[in-house]
Structures are given as C-alpha cells and as structure tokens.
Design an enzyme around this catalytic site. Structure first.
Site, PDB file in Angstrom:
ATOM      1  N   SER A  43       0.834  -1.248  -0.051  1.00 19.18           N
ATOM      2  CA  SER A  43       0.022  -0.077   0.001  1.00 19.18           C
ATOM      3  C   SER A  43       0.787   1.420   0.056  1.00 19.18           C
ATOM      4  O   SER A  43       0.363   2.317  -0.317  1.00 19.18           O
ATOM      5  CB  SER A  43      -0.886  -0.049   1.295  1.00 19.18           C
ATOM      6  OG  SER A  43      -0.260   0.129   2.413  1.00 19.18           O
ATOM      7  N   HIS A  44       2.167   1.260   0.399  1.00 17.57           N
ATOM      8  CA  HIS A  44       3.006   2.232   0.186  1.00 17.57           C
ATOM      9  C   HIS A  44       4.200   2.243  -0.347  1.00 17.57           C
ATOM     10  O   HIS A  44       5.274   2.682  -0.132  1.00 17.57           O
ATOM     11  CB  HIS A  44       3.190   2.615   1.892  1.00 17.57           C
ATOM     12  CG  HIS A  44       1.934   3.433   2.360  1.00 17.57           C
ATOM     13  ND1 HIS A  44       0.967   2.445   2.539  1.00 17.57           N
ATOM     14  CD2 HIS A  44       1.643   4.537   2.460  1.00 17.57           C
ATOM     15  CE1 HIS A  44      -0.101   3.304   3.015  1.00 17.57           C
ATOM     16  NE2 HIS A  44       0.486   4.577   3.160  1.00 17.57           N
ATOM     17  N   GLU A 185      -4.805   0.585   1.346  1.00 15.18           N
ATOM     18  CA  GLU A 185      -5.179  -0.753   1.421  1.00 15.18           C
ATOM     19  C   GLU A 185      -6.735  -0.861   0.463  1.00 15.18           C
ATOM     20  O   GLU A 185      -7.070  -1.824  -0.281  1.00 15.18           O
ATOM     21  CB  GLU A 185      -5.472  -1.455   2.537  1.00 15.18           C
ATOM     22  CG  GLU A 185      -4.372  -1.532   3.372  1.00 15.18           C
ATOM     23  CD  GLU A 185      -3.396  -2.982   2.881  1.00 15.18           C
ATOM     24  OE1 GLU A 185      -3.932  -3.793   2.065  1.00 15.18           O
ATOM     25  OE2 GLU A 185      -2.395  -2.847   2.790  1.00 15.18           O
TER      26      GLU A 185
HETATM   27  P1  NDP Z   1      -1.792  -3.230   9.190  1.00 13.82           P
HETATM   28  O1  NDP Z   1      -3.070  -3.113   9.549  1.00 13.82           O
HETATM   29  O2  NDP Z   1      -1.236  -4.298   8.209  1.00 13.82           O
HETATM   30  O3  NDP Z   1      -0.734  -3.070  10.634  1.00 13.82           O
HETATM   31  C1  NDP Z   1       0.647  -2.784  10.004  1.00 13.82           C
HETATM   32  C2  NDP Z   1       1.434  -3.107  11.391  1.00 13.82           C
HETATM   33  O4  NDP Z   1       0.763  -4.349  12.090  1.00 13.82           O
HETATM   34  C3  NDP Z   1       2.954  -3.532  10.837  1.00 13.82           C
HETATM   35  O5  NDP Z   1       3.730  -3.018  11.890  1.00 13.82           O
HETATM   36  C4  NDP Z   1       2.559  -5.211  10.526  1.00 13.82           C
HETATM   37  O6  NDP Z   1       3.699  -5.683  10.576  1.00 13.82           O
HETATM   38  C5  NDP Z   1       1.672  -5.530  12.125  1.00 13.82           C
HETATM   39  N1  NDP Z   1       0.913  -6.556  11.739  1.00 13.82           N
HETATM   40  C6  NDP Z   1       0.055  -6.912  10.945  1.00 13.82           C
HETATM   41  N2  NDP Z   1      -0.411  -8.116  11.122  1.00 13.82           N
HETATM   42  C7  NDP Z   1       0.280  -8.708  12.237  1.00 13.82           C
HETATM   43  C8  NDP Z   1      -0.118  -9.833  13.153  1.00 13.82           C
HETATM   44  N3  NDP Z   1      -0.881 -10.881  12.656  1.00 13.82           N
HETATM   45  N4  NDP Z   1       0.856  -9.725  14.234  1.00 13.82           N
HETATM   46  C9  NDP Z   1       1.454  -8.847  14.622  1.00 13.82           C
HETATM   47  N5  NDP Z   1       1.793  -7.966  13.905  1.00 13.82           N
HETATM   48  C10 NDP Z   1       1.214  -7.889  12.723  1.00 13.82           C
HETATM   49  O7  NDP Z   1      -1.345  -1.809   8.402  1.00 13.82           O
HETATM   50  P2  NDP Z   1      -2.201  -0.391   8.073  1.00 13.82           P
HETATM   51  O8  NDP Z   1      -3.157  -0.715   6.962  1.00 13.82           O
HETATM   52  O9  NDP Z   1      -2.804  -0.077   9.149  1.00 13.82           O
HETATM   53  O10 NDP Z   1      -0.998   0.530   7.758  1.00 13.82           O
HETATM   54  C11 NDP Z   1      -0.211   0.171   6.703  1.00 13.82           C
HETATM   55  C12 NDP Z   1       0.807   1.314   6.351  1.00 13.82           C
HETATM   56  O11 NDP Z   1       0.054   2.226   5.951  1.00 13.82           O
HETATM   57  C13 NDP Z   1       1.737   1.691   7.481  1.00 13.82           C
HETATM   58  O12 NDP Z   1       2.959   1.638   6.981  1.00 13.82           O
HETATM   59  C14 NDP Z   1       1.480   3.235   7.786  1.00 13.82           C
HETATM   60  O13 NDP Z   1       2.409   4.012   8.220  1.00 13.82           O
HETATM   61  C15 NDP Z   1       0.855   3.615   6.331  1.00 13.82           C
HETATM   62  N6  NDP Z   1      -0.166   4.740   6.317  1.00 13.82           N
HETATM   63  C16 NDP Z   1       0.557   5.876   5.978  1.00 13.82           C
HETATM   64  C17 NDP Z   1      -0.434   7.053   6.013  1.00 13.82           C
HETATM   65  C18 NDP Z   1       0.376   8.433   5.691  1.00 13.82           C
HETATM   66  O14 NDP Z   1      -0.719   9.396   5.982  1.00 13.82           O
HETATM   67  N7  NDP Z   1       1.231   8.546   5.432  1.00 13.82           N
HETATM   68  C19 NDP Z   1      -1.770   6.923   6.361  1.00 13.82           C
HETATM   69  C20 NDP Z   1      -2.147   5.543   6.733  1.00 13.82           C
HETATM   70  C21 NDP Z   1      -1.360   4.329   6.886  1.00 13.82           C
HETATM   71  P3  NDP Z   1       4.147  -6.379   9.186  1.00 13.82           P
HETATM   72  O15 NDP Z   1       4.499  -5.136   8.399  1.00 13.82           O
HETATM   73  O16 NDP Z   1       5.231  -7.113   9.505  1.00 13.82           O
HETATM   74  O17 NDP Z   1       3.015  -7.136   8.504  1.00 13.82           O
HETATM   75  O1  PYC Z   2      -3.040   4.742   3.239  1.00 12.37           O
HETATM   76  O2  PYC Z   2      -4.210   6.104   4.581  1.00 12.37           O
HETATM   77  C1  PYC Z   2      -3.283   5.942   3.908  1.00 12.37           C
HETATM   78  C2  PYC Z   2      -2.578   6.956   3.231  1.00 12.37           C
HETATM   79  C3  PYC Z   2      -2.796   8.223   3.433  1.00 12.37           C
HETATM   80  C4  PYC Z   2      -1.684   8.876   2.637  1.00 12.37           C
HETATM   81  C5  PYC Z   2      -0.835   8.200   2.668  1.00 12.37           C
HETATM   82  N1  PYC Z   2      -1.207   6.921   2.829  1.00 12.37           N
END
Ligand code: NDP
Ligand code: PYC
Length: 335
Positions: A43-44, A185
C-alpha cells in the site's frame, strides 16, 4: 513480473525526472517507495508513484520545493517542506534529529507543509539503527468516522514506534493506521477488484460494506472503536494543531475535491536510551530482547517480522515481484 531493485529504482527516478521532480525529490521518493516495495508493504510501495504524479497534475505538490529549517532551538527542529514531498524534508531532518537526541536525550522533529504518501516505519528504522527509540505520527485526509458517528472527521492517522534490538537489522517496530485499515489498502482492493474485510468501512448510508467503491464514498472506521478514535484525535492534535499544521479536515479542504495526497505535518520524537540507562545501557538489549523473544516462543509473531522476512527473501533472490498491470501503469507515466 520480476524486476531487480536497481531497475525499479531507475524506473522511479525516470518517472519523477520526466515530470520535473528535482534530483533530491527523485532520490528521497524513490528510496522510500522502493524500500517499502522490497518489504512487500504494497500500500506504500511504488504504486504510490501514480498518486504522486496525479497530485502534481492537480498542482498539489511542488516538484522542485527545497525544504528549509525554520527553527533549531533546544531539542526541537522544525522543517518547512514547502509543499514538497515529506521524504525530502525527512532526509534533511533525520540526521539533525539523531544528533540532537544523542546530545539532549530526547528531541523532536516537526515537518510542516509536506505532501505525505509513505509508510512511517521507514524513518523509524533509521532512528532505531542509530540506537534511538522513536515515535512518529501524521494526519492524512478526513476519510474516517469517529466511533459513534458516520461523519468522516478523522484521518487514517498512522502511528509508528521503534525500539532498538541487539540485531540492528531487526528492531522492534510497529506502524499502522488508526483506522481499521489504511486508505491505500482500500484503494488497492478497488484496483484489484477484491472485497474488503468486514468491519473496516460503512457506505454513504452508514451501512457496513465490503465494497471498496462504496467504502470510499462512505466512511472508513477506526480500529478498536472508541480507543482508535481517541488515538486518532491525538495524532490530529499533536501532528496537526500543536505544530501549526493542518488537521485531516483542513488537508481535505486544501485538496478542493481533487483525489490528491494529504498535505500537512509529521511529528517524530526520538529518545536516547543511553541517557536513561547510563552505565546499564546494555540492559536495553538484554532485557528488551528477552522480553520480546517470549512472543515468538508463545506462537505470536511480532509486528514487522513479516516485512523483515520479505526483505530478506527479496534481497536474497535478487528481484521483486511486481503486478504486470502496475508495471504497465508505471511505464505509461514515462510517456
Ligand atoms: P496493518 O493493519 O497491516 O498493520 C501494520 C502493522 O501491524 C505492521 O507493523 C505489521 O507488521 C503489523 N501486523 C500486521 N498483522 C500482524 C499480526 N498478525 N501480528 C503482529 N503484527 C502484525 O497496516 P495499516 O493498513 O494500518 O497500515 C499500513 C501502512 O500504511 C503503515 O506503514 C502506515 O504508516 C501507512 N499509512 C500511511 C499514512 C500516511 O498518511 N502517510 C496513512 C495511513 C497509513 P508487518 O508489516 O510485518 O506485517
Ligand atoms: O493509506 O491512508 C493511507 C495514506 C494516506 C496518505 C498516505 N497513505
């Protein structure tokens, strides 16, 4: 298809150069996105190039902006990204944050006026590699309804946390959106024509949905109900209002209805455990590792362990798997 990391880096550089991004932006954006792709943080990863170029076409990112340090007093550093990529401001700020944290025991980097599209663990791991504990967060766009409401008042507002371990290549890092899932996602489910998991979104009528398009027209949900809601407000207050930057609602208003990337701030706090533990600094590793090792022993996996495995696998095999359709869409950005 299969592509080497160096070919993917070259493709990313070429795309960004073709659209007028400065060399420093080409470098920082490519570095961050390819790092995420190698770790299979889809996703990133390089998919984000499509959104970056779209944001440029709507005039909501400055491809030649150079970040400027606006204050460096005490333990605080502020950087104005000037509508440029967060990644470039981070490249300028992180070495200074490390120096300040090592000098004062704790330091804070505020990045302002940046376009944010990346995973937070990327900078967290640079800090753990320097032996520091790190916490970071950023608001995004107001896509998420707080618990008890249907109105999207919150961003996806991720939080990253990093704690150094004896093996610097495998620190303890978690990093996730405070929404049930990242917006990225949902966009990938839409792109791939696959349904969402239950419980991550509601449609425009407030009904639960697994249809990505209906979810994007409705609202996303926070993780953990009222608890995720409250943590998401902390992100808005700390990484928005407290550093004089946008909330997710203000970022959304700035987008003026365009499907562009969030614009606002990021806050990063770094702590030097050596200042807390003094002569006993090694206990950070002995006690920290012993504590964390229990989780695997009990059958649980730690956050980031999937990523570290993917990194090792992709680095050893010497190539990354990339969707054909994504590769074609990236190639099309060169024309
Ligand atoms: P997830 O819900 O997949 O959670 C991610 C975290 O939880 C990771 O550290 C992952 O490790 C861990 N994890 C996932 N499944 C398990 C499990 N079964 N047991 C233990 N740990 C687990 O991700 P999100 O969709 O919430 O976020 C994904 C990415 O999006 C992040 O990197 C975040 O920074 C980015 N993001 C960026 C935004 C922005 O504005 N720039 C906004 C929102 C999100 P692993 O990676 O090893 O699976
Ligand atoms: O996945 O929510 C997101 C997001 C917002 C900005 C970058 N990633």
């Amino acid at each position: 298809m299969q592509i080497t990391a160096s070919d993917l880096r070259q493709l990313s550089h070429d795309i960004l150069a073709a659209h007028g991004f400065s060399p420093e932006h080409q470098h920082s954006i490519t570095d961050t996105l390819v790092t995420a792709q190698i770790d299979e943080c889809h996703s990133h990863g390089v998919w984000r190039l499509l959104g970056i170029i779209d944001t440029l076409k709507h005039g909501k990112i400055d491809a030649t902006a150079s970040p400027v340090i606006t204050q460096e007093q005490g333990a605080i550093i502020s950087i104005d990204a000037k509508l440029g990529a967060a990644t470039t401001a981070l490249a300028l700020g992180l070495p200074k944050l490390i120096d300040k944290a090592k000098h004062s025991g704790i330091a804070l980097l505020a990045i302002n006026h940046c376009v944010h599209f990346s995973a937070l663990w990327v900078e967290v791991e640079q800090l753990t590699r320097a032996g520091l504990i790190a916490i970071n967060m950023t608001p995004s766009h107001a896509w998420v309804a707080p618990s008890g409401s249907r109105e999207p008042l919150l961003g996806t507002n991720p939080i990253g946390f990093g704690f150094p371990r004896r093996n610097p290549d495998e620190p303890y890092v978690f990093d996730f959106a405070t929404s049930a899932t990242a917006r990225g996602e949902i966009q990938l489910h839409d792109r791939n024509g696959t349904p969402l998991p239950e419980g991550v979104a509601i449609d425009a009528n407030g009904q639960p949905t697994t249809d990505p398009k209906a979810a994007m027209a409705g609202a996303m949900l926070t993780f953990g109900g009222h608890k995720g809601s409250a943590i998401a407000t902390m992100v808005e207050l700390l990484a928005g209002i407290a550093i004089g930057d946008m909330t997710s609602q203000e970022s959304m208003a700035f987008a003026e209805g365009t499907p562009t990337l969030p614009y606002g701030g990021e806050i990063i706090i770094a702590i030097d455990p050596a200042m807390l533990l003094g002569a006993d600094t090694d206990s950070l590793y002995t006690r920290g590792d012993a504590y964390l090792n229990q989780f695997n022993a009990a059958g649980a996996r730690l956050p980031s362990q999937r990523r570290f495995k993917a990194r090792q696998h992709n680095t050893t095999q010497g190539f990354i798997e990339l969707d054909d359709s994504l590769y074609q869409d990236l190639q099309a950005l060169l024309q």
